[in-house]
Design a protein around this motif. Structure first.
Motif, PDB file in Angstrom:
ATOM      1  N   GLY A   1       0.818  -1.213   0.000  1.00  0.00           N
ATOM      2  CA  GLY A   1       0.000   0.000   0.000  1.00  0.00           C
ATOM      3  C   GLY A   1       0.849   1.259   0.000  1.00  0.00           C
ATOM      4  O   GLY A   1       0.526   2.241  -0.679  1.00  0.00           O
ATOM      5  N   SER A   2       1.946   1.256   0.747  1.00  0.00           N
ATOM      6  CA  SER A   2       2.835   2.417   0.792  1.00  0.00           C
ATOM      7  C   SER A   2       3.538   2.630  -0.540  1.00  0.00           C
ATOM      8  O   SER A   2       3.707   3.760  -0.987  1.00  0.00           O
ATOM      9  N   LEU A   3       3.949   1.548  -1.179  1.00  0.00           N
ATOM     10  CA  LEU A   3       4.615   1.668  -2.476  1.00  0.00           C
ATOM     11  C   LEU A   3       3.647   2.192  -3.540  1.00  0.00           C
ATOM     12  O   LEU A   3       4.007   3.056  -4.344  1.00  0.00           O
ATOM     13  N   VAL A   4       2.403   1.694  -3.531  1.00  0.00           N
ATOM     14  CA  VAL A   4       1.393   2.190  -4.468  1.00  0.00           C
ATOM     15  C   VAL A   4       1.111   3.664  -4.187  1.00  0.00           C
ATOM     16  O   VAL A   4       0.980   4.472  -5.110  1.00  0.00           O
ATOM     17  N   PHE A   5       1.034   4.029  -2.914  1.00  0.00           N
ATOM     18  CA  PHE A   5       0.803   5.414  -2.527  1.00  0.00           C
ATOM     19  C   PHE A   5       1.891   6.325  -3.090  1.00  0.00           C
ATOM     20  O   PHE A   5       1.597   7.378  -3.663  1.00  0.00           O
TER      21      PHE A   5
ATOM     22  N   PHE B   1       3.894  10.585  -6.852  1.00  0.00           N
ATOM     23  CA  PHE B   1       4.791  11.094  -7.884  1.00  0.00           C
ATOM     24  C   PHE B   1       4.087  11.247  -9.229  1.00  0.00           C
ATOM     25  O   PHE B   1       4.302  12.227  -9.937  1.00  0.00           O
ATOM     26  N   ALA B   2       3.244  10.296  -9.591  1.00  0.00           N
ATOM     27  CA  ALA B   2       2.534  10.377 -10.865  1.00  0.00           C
ATOM     28  C   ALA B   2       1.571  11.563 -10.875  1.00  0.00           C
ATOM     29  O   ALA B   2       1.515  12.325 -11.856  1.00  0.00           O
ATOM     30  N   SER B   3       0.826  11.755  -9.800  1.00  0.00           N
ATOM     31  CA  SER B   3      -0.125  12.875  -9.761  1.00  0.00           C
ATOM     32  C   SER B   3       0.602  14.215  -9.714  1.00  0.00           C
ATOM     33  O   SER B   3       0.156  15.185 -10.336  1.00  0.00           O
ATOM     34  N   ALA B   4       1.730  14.292  -9.011  1.00  0.00           N
ATOM     35  CA  ALA B   4       2.497  15.543  -8.983  1.00  0.00           C
ATOM     36  C   ALA B   4       3.049  15.867 -10.366  1.00  0.00           C
ATOM     37  O   ALA B   4       3.032  17.020 -10.803  1.00  0.00           O
TER      38      ALA B   4
ATOM     39  N   LEU C   1       1.777  14.940 -13.260  1.00  0.00           N
ATOM     40  CA  LEU C   1       0.663  15.347 -14.121  1.00  0.00           C
ATOM     41  C   LEU C   1       0.144  16.737 -13.763  1.00  0.00           C
ATOM     42  O   LEU C   1      -0.179  17.540 -14.642  1.00  0.00           O
ATOM     43  N   LEU C   2       0.054  17.047 -12.475  1.00  0.00           N
ATOM     44  CA  LEU C   2      -0.446  18.348 -12.046  1.00  0.00           C
ATOM     45  C   LEU C   2       0.530  19.470 -12.392  1.00  0.00           C
ATOM     46  O   LEU C   2       0.110  20.593 -12.661  1.00  0.00           O
ATOM     47  N   ALA C   3       1.821  19.168 -12.412  1.00  0.00           N
ATOM     48  CA  ALA C   3       2.826  20.194 -12.707  1.00  0.00           C
ATOM     49  C   ALA C   3       2.577  20.857 -14.052  1.00  0.00           C
ATOM     50  O   ALA C   3       2.828  22.053 -14.220  1.00  0.00           O
ATOM     51  N   TRP C   4       2.062  20.121 -15.018  1.00  0.00           N
ATOM     52  CA  TRP C   4       1.795  20.694 -16.335  1.00  0.00           C
ATOM     53  C   TRP C   4       0.744  21.803 -16.241  1.00  0.00           C
ATOM     54  O   TRP C   4       0.843  22.819 -16.915  1.00  0.00           O
ATOM     55  N   PHE C   5      -0.242  21.621 -15.367  1.00  0.00           N
ATOM     56  CA  PHE C   5      -1.331  22.595 -15.260  1.00  0.00           C
ATOM     57  C   PHE C   5      -0.945  23.841 -14.464  1.00  0.00           C
ATOM     58  O   PHE C   5      -1.498  24.907 -14.685  1.00  0.00           O
ATOM     59  N   VAL C   6      -0.032  23.732 -13.538  1.00  0.00           N
ATOM     60  CA  VAL C   6       0.325  24.869 -12.692  1.00  0.00           C
ATOM     61  C   VAL C   6       1.672  25.486 -13.060  1.00  0.00           C
ATOM     62  O   VAL C   6       2.116  26.410 -12.403  1.00  0.00           O
ATOM     63  N   ARG C   7       2.318  24.994 -14.091  1.00  0.00           N
ATOM     64  CA  ARG C   7       3.647  25.475 -14.454  1.00  0.00           C
ATOM     65  C   ARG C   7       3.651  26.962 -14.809  1.00  0.00           C
ATOM     66  O   ARG C   7       4.619  27.655 -14.556  1.00  0.00           O
ATOM     67  N   LYS C   8       2.553  27.452 -15.374  1.00  0.00           N
ATOM     68  CA  LYS C   8       2.514  28.863 -15.784  1.00  0.00           C
ATOM     69  C   LYS C   8       2.601  29.798 -14.592  1.00  0.00           C
ATOM     70  O   LYS C   8       2.991  30.948 -14.736  1.00  0.00           O
TER      71      LYS C   8
END
Length: 188
Positions: free
Chosen positions: A164-168, A173-176, A178-185
Motif C-alpha cells: 500500500g505504501s509503495l502504491v501510494f 509522484f505520478a499525480s504531482a 501530471l499536475l505540474a503541467w497545469f500549474v507550471r505557468k
C-alpha cells in the motif's frame, strides 16, 4: 518580507543570501543513507517507524484536555493520544520539534535562512499563502483519513516494502508530475 520570483541561484548549488554565499547542499545519497540509519534506530528503540501525524494528534488531545480532560480521555479520537493525561510526553511530538530545530540549525549553518515568500511572477503573496495553506490543510486532512502522513507512508511503509505504501508513493509522484503541467505557468 522579501518577494522572490527570479532565479538567484549560482552555479554548483550556491545562492547569495543577505550578502553572504550559501554553502552547497549536502549529497542527497549520503543524506538518504543517514535518514535510513535514523529510521533503523527508531525501529530498534521504539519498535515503530517515523511519522509526524501522531504529534499533531497529541497536540490536539492536549488542547482538548485543557478545556475538558474527561472528554479528551473518553473521546475515541483523543484517547489514544491523551497518554494518561500527559499528551505532550509523546515521543512523536519531540520528533516533530527536533525536525524543526534541526532544520533551523542546518539552514542557519548553511546560511540559507531568510524570510521570504517563494512564488512565481504571476502569483501575488496573498494567493501564494492562501494556496499553501489550502494545500497544507488538504494534505493534513488526507493524512488523518489515511491514518498516516507521507513520511510514515514513504519512509516507514517503504522500508518494510508495504504494498500500500509503495502504491501510494507511485500515485504521489505520478499525480504531482501530471499536475505540474497545469500549474507550471504560475512558476515560469
Amino acid at each position: 518580507m522579501a518577494h522572490s520570483y527570479t532565479d538567484t541561484r549560482m552555479p554548483a548549488g550556491r545562492a547569495v543570501i543577505d550578502g553572504g554565499v550559501a554553502r552547497p547542499y549536502w549529497n542527497p545519497y549520503a543524506v538518504g543513507f543517514l535518514l535510513g540509519l535514523v529510521l533503523l534506530a527508531t525501529y530498534a528503540v521504539t519498535g515503530r517507524g517515523l511519522g509526524a501525524t501522531g504529534a499533531f494528534g497529541s497536540l490536539a488531545a492536549w488542547i482538548a484536555g485543557l478545556f475538558s480532560p474527561e472528554h479528551a480521555a473518553s473521546n475515541a479520537v483523543h484517547a489514544k493520544y491523551f497518554n494518561d493525561g500527559a499528551p505532550l510526553q509523546s515521543w512523536t511530538l519531540f520528533l516533530l520539534l527536533g525536525a524543526f530545530v534541526g532544520a533551523l540549525v542546518s539552514g542557519t549553518l548553511a546560511r540559507r535562512v531568510r524570510f521570504t515568500i517563494e512564488r512565481g511572477p504571476h502569483v501575488t503573496d496573498g494567493q501564494r499563502l492562501a494556496l499553501a495553506f489550502a494545500g497544507g490543510f488538504i494534505a493534513a486532512y488526507g493524512a488523518k483519513i489515511a491514518k498516516g502522513c507521507t513520511s510514515g507512508q514513504a519512509l516507514t511503509g517503504g522500508a518494510i516494502l508495504n504494498a500500500g505504501s509503495l502504491v501510494f508513493m507511485v500515485a504521489v509522484f505520478a499525480s504531482a508530475y501530471l499536475l505540474a503541467w497545469f500549474v507550471r505557468k504560475e512558476w515560469l
